[in-house]
Design a protein around this motif. Structure first.
Motif, PDB file in Angstrom:
ATOM      1  N   TYR A 180     -18.476  13.492 -33.195  1.00 43.44           N
ATOM      2  CA  TYR A 180     -19.563  13.247 -32.249  1.00 43.44           C
ATOM      3  C   TYR A 180     -19.067  12.989 -30.828  1.00 43.44           C
TER       4      TYR A 180
ATOM      5  N   ASP B  44     -17.026   5.945 -30.802  1.00 39.39           N
ATOM      6  CA  ASP B  44     -17.651   5.828 -32.120  1.00 39.39           C
ATOM      7  C   ASP B  44     -18.131   4.409 -32.400  1.00 39.39           C
TER       8      ASP B  44
ATOM      9  N   ALA C 248     -21.264   3.694 -30.552  1.00 46.29           N
ATOM     10  CA  ALA C 248     -22.364   4.554 -30.996  1.00 46.29           C
ATOM     11  C   ALA C 248     -23.018   4.100 -32.289  1.00 46.29           C
ATOM     12  N   GLY C 249     -22.286   3.323 -33.123  1.00 49.43           N
ATOM     13  CA  GLY C 249     -22.906   2.840 -34.353  1.00 49.43           C
ATOM     14  C   GLY C 249     -22.101   3.048 -35.611  1.00 49.43           C
ATOM     15  N   SER C 250     -20.794   3.335 -35.489  1.00 60.25           N
ATOM     16  CA  SER C 250     -20.001   3.599 -36.691  1.00 60.25           C
ATOM     17  C   SER C 250     -19.590   2.326 -37.425  1.00 60.25           C
TER      18      SER C 250
ATOM     19  N   ARG D  93     -29.044   3.328 -34.273  1.00 56.09           N
ATOM     20  CA  ARG D  93     -27.585   3.298 -34.299  1.00 56.09           C
ATOM     21  C   ARG D  93     -27.050   3.527 -35.707  1.00 56.09           C
TER      22      ARG D  93
ATOM     23  N   ARG E  86     -25.546   6.614 -36.749  1.00 58.05           N
ATOM     24  CA  ARG E  86     -25.551   7.307 -35.455  1.00 58.05           C
ATOM     25  C   ARG E  86     -26.685   8.325 -35.373  1.00 58.05           C
TER      26      ARG E  86
ATOM     27  N   GLN F 179     -27.469  10.139 -32.072  1.00 55.69           N
ATOM     28  CA  GLN F 179     -26.620  11.268 -31.723  1.00 55.69           C
ATOM     29  C   GLN F 179     -26.909  12.479 -32.606  1.00 55.69           C
TER      30      GLN F 179
END
Length: 455
Positions: free
Chosen positions: A135, A235, A238-240, A341, A344, A347
């Motif tokens: 991503y 990452d 972003a929500g990993s 999130r 993700r 995204q």
């Protein structure tokens, strides 16, 4: 008395600053500090315990007693009589903790900041982009105004690296955007162990040698100055990383997000009082339930390790930049709704909208990650020196690491079983993994300690 400003850290301390208050040495690398003064032999017991537990230095203290490092938003000063002092600056996070943007505005901000950086470069300068097809690198490639300037490179992490999903997706993106792209074959990075130690010393485990090999091979392809567009820590914003329940100081290691790249701190042979960890916990506990503060703390703790993603390319003449170090970009991502999130989703939906949802295109490739294991097969590592480590590390533990860090027909079979989808999921659920990788992780922590003690 007038003081000179030696160094100042940003809101993440993304460029670490090490210092020795006793001897007045300071620098942006661990080795820069210890090479400019006396022979350092005194170990900080808790610094070493935490280093083994996390896999890298935390709480402002390295395993060497005299060598510490600055936290975020700090300034290191030196007086006329060579005395070092630390000044804590205002934390920008206090202003940005509730900074929010819509998803569309956030995407536009990332593109705007990326294109502003792109425009700041000399018009004829090429941009190196490590392209995994994930991503972050996918979003960065989309954000660039002129893809013709890009030189993209990818390494695979499976046994047959050309079949790695990273390579498959990167090849698709390169074709889609019309950028020049090449796969870099890795596997001989253990020959860079001494180079890693020279640069990083006993500040973090010896994990990133594969980047030495990666960028050296890119440098063989390119001449002159090149900028590098990095997806560092995108990452995590972003929500990993999921929320965690942290209720005690001994759970802080969960925020370290170690991926198992650590050693067993119970093998340490000296008494540890854990004062630094307790002090950090007392300061953090009021925010421990706030997911945003958990993520920020994770990155501030782990930056001593993560900084290699910027420092290694610089060693090979590539000047890195990333929009994900920008506090507005970071907090805009971090303050998106939790449900967006998760996995993700924000995204995923964006990539679907712009035709870059590679996950739905039926691209074939393997998700297997056997890069380290195959590197061990290609260039086995030398045994640890149990006598050099014996003062601090249980010899039986060192012996276990030395026995298991070598590959064998049995470990080959374990790895093949683990790569089967159903068996792999079962083994991960049960916490069962080939002991070779566990031993290799411990080896990466103990080797810098051995080299430091051997000095």
């Amino acid at each position: 008395m007038e003081q000179e400003v030696l160094f100042e850290t940003d809101w993440l301390a993304s460029t670490p600053v090490f210092y020795d208050e006793v001897h007045g040495n300071a620098g942006t690398t661990f080795q820069e500090v210890i090479s400019g003064g006396p022979i350092y032999t005194d170990i900080h017991a808790e610094g070493l315990f935490n280093y083994l537990d996390f896999g890298y230095s935390v709480f402002g203290q390295t395993p060497l007693k005299e060598v510490r490092f600055l936290g975020p938003s700090c300034r290191l000063l030196k007086s006329e009589n060579q005395v070092l002092t630390i000044e804590q600056l205002n934390d920008p996070l206090d202003r940005y903790i509730d900074f929010r943007l819509s998803e569309s505005d956030l995407i536009e901000l990332i593109r705007e900041r990326t294109q502003a950086w792109e425009a700041s470069l000399p018009a004829d300068q090429e941009i190196v982009l490590p392209l995994s097809g994930g991503y972050d690198s996918r979003l960065l490639l989309w954000s660039l105004k002129d893809p013709s300037r890009v030189r993209a490179y990818t390494y695979g992490i499976s046994k047959d690296q050309s079949r790695s999903m990273e390579v498959t997706r990167a090849a698709f993106l390169a074709n889609h955007f019309g950028v020049r792209w090449k796969q870099i074959q890795l596997g001989e990075y253990h020959k860079y162990l001494d180079g890693w130690n020279t640069e990083f010393g006993l500040s973090t485990h010896a994990h990133g040698m594969y980047h030495f090999e990666f960028y050296e091979k890119i440098r063989e392809e390119l001449e002159g100055e090149h900028a590098l567009l990095s997806g560092i820590i995108g990452d995590v914003w972003a929500g990993s990383v999921p929320p965690r329940l942290i209720e005690r100081s001994d759970q802080l290691v969960e925020l370290g997000y170690t991926h198992g790249l650590c050693a067993d701190p119970s093998a340490l042979r000296v008494f540890v009082d854990h004062k630094l960890r307790e002090q950090f916990w007392q300061e953090f506990r009021a925010y421990s339930g706030d997911y945003r503060h958990q993520i920020i703390t994770t990155l501030r703790l782990k930056i001593i390790l993560l900084s290699y993603l910027l420092r290694v390319p610089r060693l090979f003449g590539f000047e890195p930049w990333s929009p994900f170090l920008d506090i507005e970009v970071a907090m805009g991502m971090l303050n998106l709704p939790l449900e967006r999130r998760a996995n993700r989703e924000w995204q995923r939906d964006f990539f679907s909208k712009v035709g870059l949802d590679l996950e739905s295109r039926g691209l074939t490739g393997t998700e297997q990650n056997s890069l380290d294991y195959n590197a061990l097969k290609k260039i086995p590592v030398s045994p640890l020196n149990r006598e050099a480590l014996a003062r601090y590390i249980e010899p039986d533990y060192v012996d276990w690491v030395n026995r298991n860090v070598r590959t064998s027909p049995i470990s080959d079979l374990q790895l093949r079983i683990g790569d089967l989808p159903l068996m792999g999921r079962l083994m991960r659920k049960l916490g069962v993994a080939p002991s070779t990788i566990e031993a290799y992780s411990a080896y990466q922590c103990l080797l810098p300690l051995e080299k430091s003690l051997s000095r």
